[in-house]
Design a protein around this motif. Structure first.
Motif, short mmCIF file in Angstrom:
data_model
loop_
_atom_site.label_atom_id
_atom_site.label_comp_id
_atom_site.label_asym_id
_atom_site.label_seq_id
_atom_site.Cartn_x
_atom_site.Cartn_y
_atom_site.Cartn_z
N PRO A 18 7.18 8.89 -0.93
CA PRO A 18 5.71 8.84 -0.88
C PRO A 18 5.18 7.92 0.22
O PRO A 18 5.66 6.80 0.38
CB PRO A 18 5.33 8.30 -2.26
CG PRO A 18 6.48 8.68 -3.14
CD PRO A 18 7.70 8.59 -2.28
N ASP A 19 4.20 8.42 0.98
CA ASP A 19 3.62 7.60 2.05
C ASP A 19 2.61 6.59 1.52
O ASP A 19 1.98 5.86 2.29
CB ASP A 19 2.99 8.47 3.14
CG ASP A 19 1.86 9.35 2.62
OD1 ASP A 19 1.46 9.19 1.44
OD2 ASP A 19 1.37 10.19 3.39
N SER A 20 2.48 6.54 0.18
CA SER A 20 1.65 5.51 -0.43
C SER A 20 2.34 4.15 -0.39
O SER A 20 1.72 3.11 -0.65
CB SER A 20 1.32 5.88 -1.88
OG SER A 20 2.52 6.08 -2.63
N ILE A 21 3.63 4.14 -0.03
CA ILE A 21 4.37 2.89 0.13
C ILE A 21 4.00 2.32 1.50
O ILE A 21 4.38 2.86 2.54
CB ILE A 21 5.88 3.12 0.03
CG1 ILE A 21 6.24 3.71 -1.33
CG2 ILE A 21 6.65 1.83 0.28
CD1 ILE A 21 7.68 4.14 -1.46
N VAL A 22 3.25 1.23 1.48
CA VAL A 22 2.74 0.66 2.74
C VAL A 22 3.05 -0.83 2.81
O VAL A 22 3.34 -1.47 1.80
CB VAL A 22 1.22 0.89 2.88
CG1 VAL A 22 0.90 2.39 2.93
CG2 VAL A 22 0.46 0.23 1.72
N ASN A 23 2.97 -1.38 4.03
CA ASN A 23 3.17 -2.82 4.20
C ASN A 23 1.85 -3.55 4.07
O ASN A 23 0.82 -2.96 3.69
CB ASN A 23 3.86 -3.10 5.55
CG ASN A 23 3.02 -2.68 6.74
OD1 ASN A 23 1.83 -2.40 6.63
ND2 ASN A 23 3.66 -2.63 7.91
N ASP A 24 1.85 -4.85 4.37
CA ASP A 24 0.65 -5.66 4.18
C ASP A 24 -0.52 -5.22 5.06
O ASP A 24 -1.67 -5.53 4.77
CB ASP A 24 0.97 -7.14 4.49
CG ASP A 24 1.83 -7.77 3.41
OD1 ASP A 24 2.10 -7.09 2.39
OD2 ASP A 24 2.25 -8.93 3.59
N GLU A 25 -0.21 -4.48 6.13
CA GLU A 25 -1.26 -4.01 7.03
C GLU A 25 -1.68 -2.57 6.71
O GLU A 25 -2.47 -1.98 7.45
CB GLU A 25 -0.78 -4.10 8.48
CG GLU A 25 -0.50 -5.53 8.93
CD GLU A 25 -0.01 -5.59 10.37
OE1 GLU A 25 0.15 -4.52 11.00
OE2 GLU A 25 0.18 -6.72 10.87
N GLY A 26 -1.14 -2.02 5.63
CA GLY A 26 -1.50 -0.66 5.24
C GLY A 26 -0.74 0.42 5.98
O GLY A 26 -1.06 1.60 5.85
N GLN A 27 0.28 0.03 6.72
CA GLN A 27 1.09 0.99 7.47
C GLN A 27 2.19 1.53 6.57
O GLN A 27 2.88 0.78 5.89
CB GLN A 27 1.72 0.29 8.67
CG GLN A 27 2.77 1.10 9.40
CD GLN A 27 3.52 0.28 10.43
OE1 GLN A 27 2.98 -0.68 10.98
NE2 GLN A 27 4.77 0.65 10.70
#
Length: 313
Positions: A18-27
């Motif tokens: 899932p691309d809902s897994i993001v880092n602290d910057e929303g990437q």
């Protein structure tokens, strides 16, 4: 020695995790997580930290497009940049490579070649059994019993399919990797711009190879007017007409085995720099995957620092 087809795995992870897994910057960091988890799984599966992660320095090498200009041409998304990598995936690759390098897993890429060429070279040079981890069927051509090279392919539901030379007859109807490459050339692969022989699918190609032994012998029989062994007049005419294209396809599919990857295979894995791993993982929301990778390396006998509690990334 475990050779990871890194581009194939990060594409697979990019489209399946899932691309809902993001880092602290929303990437998105879904591809990073998928690759790290897969590599940790391979280390545990084979109880070996001897893992390399070859990459594409050039996904459409000039020496291949010189033979067949249409090679992977349909995949080009940006004609000016000549790339197929979506921006959301491209931005994840530096994160992934930084973590792997810090963990001691070498990223091997050679100018003007694909990861497949680096993999083939390492497999040819290895003095120990080799497992190639890839969903790419083309790499089945590297399977070889004499040098103990096999392929592990991901399947649905988190399962993996191990394919050795002994499995090829039942799975694909061919005796070895060389004949598999000829089968694949006749079958074709539209996604790679490889046309194949019209009207000849995988099963027919396997039947022809079983009856005549090689593509060269099939074409020789076709030219001689043979009408047995699955070689109908229509198929014979097609093979004669497509002979040049089929030979070009085989050349395009054949991996180089002499690229200068610059690694001493006996020294793999390298030293794990836990401080560098922490720095590479900081703010990326990949804590669990990083810890899983480091633990797998340690469990496989790596001399990693297991004394302290991992710090948050």
């Amino acid at each position: 020695m475990v050779l990871i087809d890194t581009p194939a795995l990060y594409y697979r992870a990019f489209y399946s995790v899932p691309d809902s897994i993001v880092n602290d910057e929303g990437q998105p960091v879904n591809a990073v997580r998928g690759v790290l988890d897969a590599i940790a799984q391979m280390i545990r599966r084979f109880d070996s930290p001897r893992v390399e992660a070859p990459m594409d320095a050039d996904w459409r090498p000039a020496f291949r497009t010189a033979i067949m200009p249409e090679y992977k041409a349909a995949r080009v998304k940006d004609a000016e940049a000549g790339t197929e990598i979506p921006p959301e995936l491209d931005a994840q690759l530096p994160i992934m490579t930084d973590v792997l390098r810090a963990a001691g897993i070498p990223i091997a890429e050679v100018d003007g070649t694909e990861a497949d060429d680096v993999i083939a070279t390492m497999a040819a040079q290895s003095q120990t059994p080799v497992v190639i981890v890839s969903p790419d069927r083309d790499l089945l051509a590297l399977i070889d019993a004499a040098s103990d090279v096999s392929v592990l392919r991901p399947r649905k539901g988190g399962e993996w399919e191990a394919i050795s030379q002994a499995d090829l007859p039942e799975a694909y109807g061919v005796p070895d990797g060389t004949r598999y490459r000829e089968l694949a050339a006749m079958r074709g692969d539209p996604s790679d711009g490889l046309p194949g022989a019209p009207g000849i699918g995988e099963k027919t190609a396997a039947t022809l190879l079983a009856n005549f032994g090689s593509l060269e012998s099939i074409i020789k029989a076709a030219k001689a007017g043979v009408k047995t062994g699955g070689l109908s007049p229509k198929r014979a005419a097609t093979l004669i007409e497509e002979e040049e294209t089929l030979h070009k396809t085989i050349e395009v599919m054949r991996c180089l085995t002499d690229v200068a990857h610059g690694l001493d295979l006996e020294s793999v894995p390298g030293e794990c720099d836990r401080t560098a791993v922490e720095a590479a993982a900081h703010g990326q929301n990949i804590r669990r995957s990083v810890d899983n990778l480091i633990a797998a390396l340690g469990d496989a006998g790596r001399g990693t620092d297991q004394s302290g509690t991992p710090q948050p990334a």
